[in-house]
Design a protein around this motif. Structure first.
Motif, PDB file in Angstrom:
ATOM      1  N   SER A  98       0.736  -1.267  -0.111  1.00  0.00           N
ATOM      2  CA  SER A  98      -0.261  -0.175  -0.552  1.00  0.00           C
ATOM      3  C   SER A  98       0.592   1.398   0.074  1.00  0.00           C
ATOM      4  CB  SER A  98      -1.373  -0.185   1.162  1.00  0.00           C
ATOM      5  OG  SER A  98      -1.861  -0.726   1.124  1.00  0.00           O
ATOM      6  N   ASP A 100       0.684   6.094   0.555  1.00  0.00           N
ATOM      7  CA  ASP A 100      -0.017   6.745   0.362  1.00  0.00           C
ATOM      8  C   ASP A 100       0.656   7.822   0.131  1.00  0.00           C
ATOM      9  OD1 ASP A 100      -1.903   8.521   1.293  1.00  0.00           O
ATOM     10  OD2 ASP A 100      -1.901   7.748   3.530  1.00  0.00           O
ATOM     11  N   ALA A 113      -3.944   6.942  -2.179  1.00  0.00           N
ATOM     12  CA  ALA A 113      -3.306   5.921  -1.818  1.00  0.00           C
ATOM     13  C   ALA A 113      -3.836   4.872  -2.460  1.00  0.00           C
ATOM     14  CB  ALA A 113      -3.528   5.523  -0.418  1.00  0.00           C
ATOM     15  N   SER A 115      -3.077   0.083  -3.555  1.00  0.00           N
ATOM     16  CA  SER A 115      -2.565  -0.726  -2.994  1.00  0.00           C
ATOM     17  C   SER A 115      -2.095  -1.610  -3.896  1.00  0.00           C
ATOM     18  CB  SER A 115      -3.582  -1.749  -1.290  1.00  0.00           C
ATOM     19  OG  SER A 115      -3.375  -0.627  -0.857  1.00  0.00           O
ATOM     20  N   ILE A 129      -7.541  -6.262  -1.812  1.00  0.00           N
ATOM     21  CA  ILE A 129      -8.134  -5.102  -2.361  1.00  0.00           C
ATOM     22  C   ILE A 129      -8.763  -4.642  -3.338  1.00  0.00           C
ATOM     23  CG2 ILE A 129      -6.309  -3.652  -4.543  1.00  0.00           C
ATOM     24  CD1 ILE A 129      -3.927  -5.867  -3.729  1.00  0.00           C
ATOM     25  N   GLU A 207     -10.767   7.603   2.735  1.00  0.00           N
ATOM     26  CA  GLU A 207      -9.652   5.899   2.697  1.00  0.00           C
ATOM     27  C   GLU A 207     -10.235   4.751   3.201  1.00  0.00           C
ATOM     28  OE1 GLU A 207      -6.416   7.501   4.258  1.00  0.00           O
ATOM     29  OE2 GLU A 207      -6.499   9.231   5.680  1.00  0.00           O
ATOM     30  N   ALA A 236      -5.224  -3.503   3.459  1.00  0.00           N
ATOM     31  CA  ALA A 236      -4.820  -2.845   2.537  1.00  0.00           C
ATOM     32  C   ALA A 236      -5.426  -1.358   2.376  1.00  0.00           C
ATOM     33  CB  ALA A 236      -6.060  -3.321   1.395  1.00  0.00           C
ATOM     34  N   HIS A 237      -4.983  -0.663   1.345  1.00  0.00           N
ATOM     35  CA  HIS A 237      -5.400   0.948   1.798  1.00  0.00           C
ATOM     36  C   HIS A 237      -5.627   1.695   0.659  1.00  0.00           C
ATOM     37  CE1 HIS A 237      -4.300   4.948   2.837  1.00  0.00           C
ATOM     38  NE2 HIS A 237      -5.518   4.841   3.121  1.00  0.00           N
ATOM     39  N   ALA A 238      -6.925   1.807   0.346  1.00  0.00           N
ATOM     40  CA  ALA A 238      -7.647   2.818  -1.013  1.00  0.00           C
ATOM     41  C   ALA A 238      -7.400   4.147  -0.235  1.00  0.00           C
ATOM     42  CB  ALA A 238      -8.661   2.224  -1.532  1.00  0.00           C
TER      43      ALA A 238
END
Length: 255
Positions: A98, A100, A113, A115, A129, A207, A236-238
């Protein structure tokens, strides 16, 4: 206090958002087996420098942090949820990464961000993801005038919980503008119809952060920054910076 941005200000924020999008794309393209996280940070620095942009991450030190953040990206691998400090770790086949990144251009900030996996992906990582991206899309869709912060939080939480994933307690999105972190806070779980009403001109970093193991618990590394899952499961990070407009949500950090 929440600052409502003008159409011109939002256009200027879009310029910063484009830099973020280019930096994330460059980092993702460079992320291969054997490449170090420090190398990825240098790639992002090159994009920011080439655009004449500064990093809102570099040197940032909130109250909880023992030291200022030393990089322009957060690089979180496998069980790291967010805020990973880029170091000499070299990517391995199957890693979940991930990234950012933020940019400050013309006095305005963009923050996003993404992933992705490196090498041969695990099916579970791909599902994680995809769910993070779906949760982000649901949150963005709720960012319309007349809705409330709770509608965004509820939309994100519904997707994450429906897939059986955990949500790190106390972490979520935020307002963005002249500063990277502004009011209001944007939780990743909440009740629809609650919280501050959304108005045209608000700009939010939405996020979702997901924990594969289903727990909401996390721990902080000795560096004082990196948050990790307590059970060692993947995360996971979006994220996108999104403007609330009369015509609907406008994603300012889209490619």
């Amino acid at each position: 206090m929440v600052e409502l941005k003008t159409e011109r200000s939002i256009d200027e924020m879009r310029a910063a958002g484009r830099v973020v999008a280019r930096a994330l794309a460059a980092v993702r393209d460079a992320a291969r087996v054997g490449v170090s996280l420090q190398e990825l940070d240098r790639v992002a620095r090159g994009v920011l420098d080439g655009a004449g942009a500064a990093s809102p991450f570099l040197g940032y030190r909130p109250q909880f942090a023992p030291v200022p953040f030393p990089a322009v990206v957060c690089a979180s691998v496998n069980d790291a949820i967010v805020h990973g400090i880029p170091d000499g770790y070299r990517l391995r086949d199957g890693d979940l990464v991930s990234i950012d990144c933020g940019a400050r251009l013309g006095g305005w900030v963009g923050d996003a961000a993404v992933s992705f996996t490196v090498g041969r992906p695990r099916p579970g990582d791909l599902r994680l993801i995809e769910t993070a991206e779906a949760a982000l899309a649901a949150g963005i869709a709720a960012a319309v005038p007349g809705n409330r912060i709770g509608d965004i939080a509820h939309a994100i939480g519904t997707v994450c919980r429906g897939a059986g994933y955990g949500i790190p307690d106390g972490f979520g999105g935020h307002g963005v503008g002249r500063h990277m972190h502004e009011e209001p806070g944007v939780p990743n779980e909440g009740r629809a119809g609650r919280g501050m009403r959304l108005r045209a001109g608000m700009v939010l970093a939405i996020e979702p952060m997901l924990i594969a193991g289903g727990t909401d618990d996390y721990r902080c590394d000795g560096d004082g920054w990196t948050l990790r899952t307590v059970d060692g499961s993947r995360a996971a990070h979006a994220e996108h910076t999104v403007a609330v407009t009369p015509a609907g949500p406008r994603i300012l950090t889209a490619p």
